[in-house]
Enzyme design. Structure first.
Site, PDB file in Angstrom:
ATOM      1  N   ALA A 164       0.833  -1.204   0.000  1.00 61.29           N
ATOM      2  CA  ALA A 164       0.000   0.000   0.000  1.00 61.29           C
ATOM      3  C   ALA A 164       0.869   1.256   0.000  1.00 61.29           C
ATOM      4  CB  ALA A 164      -0.972  -0.039   1.167  1.00 61.29           C
ATOM      5  N   CYS A 165       0.593   2.200   0.883  1.00 65.62           N
ATOM      6  CA  CYS A 165       1.289   3.484   0.858  1.00 65.62           C
ATOM      7  C   CYS A 165       2.765   3.397   1.228  1.00 65.62           C
ATOM      8  CB  CYS A 165       0.584   4.474   1.786  1.00 65.62           C
ATOM      9  SG  CYS A 165      -1.066   4.941   1.225  1.00 65.62           S
ATOM     10  N   SER A 166       3.191   2.275   1.774  1.00 70.05           N
ATOM     11  CA  SER A 166       4.602   2.098   2.132  1.00 70.05           C
ATOM     12  C   SER A 166       5.390   1.365   1.055  1.00 70.05           C
ATOM     13  CB  SER A 166       4.720   1.340   3.459  1.00 70.05           C
ATOM     14  OG  SER A 166       4.153   2.072   4.519  1.00 70.05           O
TER      15      SER A 166
END
Length: 381
Positions: A164-166
């Site tokens: 995801a966002c990481s």
């Protein structure tokens, strides 16, 4: 949590170039709100009897002021503007391509990758690996990374990964580990994010969050020729399971027809819970990482933080530095780009690192669904 700090028997690793692809279309808060409010009026009119009978709640208007206060976002770049702003559609209109044509994500990635390669002084043929790290892939297989590798004309191996966002910081550590183990010398980490494809533009609490973009990083076993080389001093990853940010879209959806088209097949989150739980975890990870490297916060020039929400970044920076951060210390790009998932912190780095002198340090950090946190300590060399 295992640490990955530099030791004498391991190779040094460098971030030698970055690239950025920005779509040509931008949507302001005012434009987005106008479309959303038209949808609300249509919905309320079509369901007037059910709303009056108490069977359905009436939907409420949004406002540009609400969006900016809640998030710090003023506009966002998108692959397709017309489909998003059509109150009867509210989804990007992206035509499917034939299998022998470059995919949309590949096209974005190649543009960003070529910029990064040029900065690093490399050719595509110098790459040993391509990692496509993004929050949502255009397809399951063949891997987007392999298509990107082929389009660039590079060698070696390629694979997709999703945290995801990481994803970008997790991908950076995979590249670093590959170089330190000897399986690669130059690795491309590319982050094509078409976030509008999984955003529910009919949800007042989240319809404004995401934008589209692509970033790229070159990770190498030696410095490049550019004046913006950074040594990767340390990288640290952490995951903690949480349902507070979730997207249930997947190939098993067809196994239960009742769930097809439901809101949970798009991005959903419990924003207040995320804020309360993620901010202290991120600040603690960065602080502990700096302490393990004997780096005082006063010696830190910059925090390139994930660009999800301005209020989150303000709090995280304050907890790390022990005071309010200036915009130079914690630069903001989400006002123009919105949340671009894994690409946000890389955009912040790409646009705000030229002023570093040799020896100055900063932290590149991303965080999001999972929960997941990735933090990378960089030193100008």
């Amino acid at each position: 949590m295992p640490e990955s700090s530099e030791s004498a028997d391991l190779k040094a690793v460098y971030l030698t170039g970055t690239g950025l692809y920005t779509p040509p279309n931008s949507i302001s808060n005012e434009e987005l709100v106008e479309s959303f409010n038209q949808y609300v009026d249509l919905h309320n009119a079509e369901n007037a009897d059910a709303i009056q009978a108490g069977e359905l709640p009436a939907l409420a208007h949004s406002s540009a002021e609400f969006i900016e206060k809640a998030s710090g976002i003023r506009s966002r770049y998108v692959i397709n503007k017309e489909g998003v702003l059509d109150p009867k559609r509210m989804t990007p209109s992206i035509k499917e391509r034939a299998n022998d044509e470059p995919s949309v994500m590949c096209e974005m990635a190649v543009i960003a990758a070529k910029q990064a390669l040029q900065t690093a002084g490399l050719e595509a043929s110098d790459l040993d690996s391509v990692i496509c790290a993004a929050s949502n892939m255009q397809r399951a297989y063949p891997a987007m990374a392999v298509e990107i590798q082929s389009a660039l004309g590079s060698k070696g191996y390629a694979f997709d990964m999703n945290v995801a966002c990481s994803s970008a910081t997790f991908g950076l550590q995979q590249a670093r580990d590959a170089i330190r183990s000897g399986s690669a010398r130059n690795v491309l980490v590319v982050n094509p994010e078409i976030c509008t494809g999984h955003l529910n533009f009919r949800d007042r609490d989240s319809h404004f969050i995401f934008g589209d973009v692509c970033t790229a990083m070159i990770i190498s076993d030696r410095p490049g020729p550019a004046d913006s080389n950074f040594k990767v001093l340390d990288s640290r990853l952490q995951t903690m399971f949480s349902n507070n940010i979730r997207n249930n879209f997947g190939f098993l959806n067809r196994g239960d027809e009742e769930g097809i088209g439901n809101a949970d097949k798009l991005f959903v989150q419990e924003g207040r819970k995320v804020f309360k739980e993620v901010c202290p975890a991120v600040a603690t990870q960065i602080s502990e990482q700096l302490a393990s490297l004997d780096i005082a916060t006063d010696d830190l020039k910059r925090l390139w933080l994930h660009q999800a929400n301005l209020n989150m970044n303000v709090l995280i920076a304050k907890r790390v530095l022990g005071r309010d951060a200036t915009t130079e210390e914690a630069p903001v790009i989400l006002d123009k780009y919105a949340n671009t998932s894994s690409a946000g912190s890389v955009i912040a780095f790409h646009k705000h690192h030229d002023d570093f002198a040799v020896g100055e340090r900063g932290v590149l950090c991303s965080f999001g669904a999972g929960y997941s946190i990735g933090s990378v300590v960089l030193e100008r060399c």
